[in-house]
Design an enzyme around this catalytic site. Sequence first.
Site, PDB file in Angstrom:
ATOM      1  CE  LYS A 157     -15.313  12.494  -3.704  1.00  0.00           C
ATOM      2  NZ  LYS A 157     -13.953  12.127  -3.553  1.00  0.00           N
ATOM      3  NE  ARG A 165      -2.513  -1.117   3.647  1.00  0.00           N
ATOM      4  CZ  ARG A 165      -2.517  -2.192   4.257  1.00  0.00           C
ATOM      5  NH1 ARG A 165      -2.938  -3.609   3.619  1.00  0.00           N
ATOM      6  NH2 ARG A 165      -2.335  -2.433   5.514  1.00  0.00           N
ATOM      7  CD  GLU A 214     -17.976  11.238  -1.252  1.00  0.00           C
ATOM      8  OE1 GLU A 214     -16.769  11.226  -0.584  1.00  0.00           O
ATOM      9  OE2 GLU A 214     -17.876  10.441  -2.374  1.00  0.00           O
ATOM     10  CE  LYS A 265     -14.235  10.059   1.261  1.00  0.00           C
ATOM     11  NZ  LYS A 265     -14.194   9.372   0.039  1.00  0.00           N
TER      12      LYS A 265
HETATM   13  P1  13P Z   1     -14.446   7.388  -6.832  1.00  0.00           P
HETATM   14  O1  13P Z   1     -14.199   8.515  -7.477  1.00  0.00           O
HETATM   15  O2  13P Z   1     -13.949   6.356  -7.061  1.00  0.00           O
HETATM   16  O3  13P Z   1     -16.117   7.228  -6.633  1.00  0.00           O
HETATM   17  O4  13P Z   1     -14.147   7.877  -5.265  1.00  0.00           O
HETATM   18  C1  13P Z   1     -14.281   9.156  -4.867  1.00  0.00           C
HETATM   19  C2  13P Z   1     -14.101   9.019  -3.289  1.00  0.00           C
HETATM   20  O5  13P Z   1     -13.644   9.551  -2.661  1.00  0.00           O
HETATM   21  C3  13P Z   1     -15.669   8.066  -2.942  1.00  0.00           C
HETATM   22  O6  13P Z   1     -15.640   8.585  -1.414  1.00  0.00           O
END
Ligand code: 13P
Length: 339
Positions: A219, A46, A177, A136
């Site tokens: 987001k 990772r 998000e 996030k």
């Molecule tokens: P994806 O663009 O692969 O959907 O991932 C973005 C992300 O941070 C999802 O939480």
Amino acid sequence: MDLATLHETATALVAPGKGILAADESSGTIKKRFDSINVESTEDNRRAYRDLLFTAPGAEEHISGVILFDETIRQSGLDGTPFPKLLAGRGIIPGIKVDTGAKPLAGAEGETVTEGLDGLRERLAEYSELGARFAKWRATYTITDALPSQYCIDANAHALARYAALCQEANIVPIVEPEVLMEGGHTIDRSNDVTAAAQEALFHALFEQRCALEGLLLKPNMVLSGYECKQQAPDTEVAEKTVRCFARTVPAAVPGIVFLSGGQSDEQATSRLNEMNQLGSHPWQLSFSYGRALQAPALKAWKGDAANVGAAQQAFVHRANLNGAARSGSYTAAMEKAA
Ligand code: 13P
């Protein structure tokens, strides 16, 4: 809360031509990604993979920030420099995923609420010490004929706003998000209605909980046909409906909307962002915060082999360049072929 600092960070994350790399896959998700290339998900692997992304030559031209996972923000790159310091040294802002995942919502079969509020104030203080300047939190909503319920939308909006208020208190820019998932046979218009309802509840909760819109980023998903819908909307329709949905629900005080890719192909995610930016100037910056759509070709090129690091970095930077062009509507399909 220092709103000037928050606004400055949020604005830098959506600077012209730039967007965010989401590299915050949880242990379970990164294992899935590594399984797809037959690489074992060990801590060393990772670290090597994240190192290749974060040190890719030229990435800083179109990548403004990187979202890290808890393990990664504590790791150092192959040259011994802690990842947050390595990124900051290249002018890339380090961020951190702070939710602890979507868990079944009590009393709501098939729906989830995202957890992670307990102890969040203390965790944010530590992440700030480690170098994080933004964070996030992802909530998810499943579409069926009956779902999502208003209960699920409201529970997630409330948690998103509580998270955002704690981030702003710590001078960390919250990326909120609310992701309406693509799974299912729903039409683009149904996606539009659910997306609008999720945004409406979210901005109501952010207002109630005294969050400063100038110091956060949204987001969201794009407004899209479900995977199994027979009528797949073309990119132009996706762009028009997405922009109209957000024009109706997202206040102009929000500096930027940074889309997730959410299972779109790399090229779709780029092309649709490009179409939106071609529709003219909007009240907010329209940018990207892609995980899969930025990483998929790099992952495939790498295959867990140090000999492929250069090729993997080129593949990643190529996608970053194309999405950088989509920020100003200047992407063309012909650019896909350029090495
Ligand atoms: P994806 O663009 O692969 O959907 O991932 C973005 C992300 O941070 C999802 O939480």
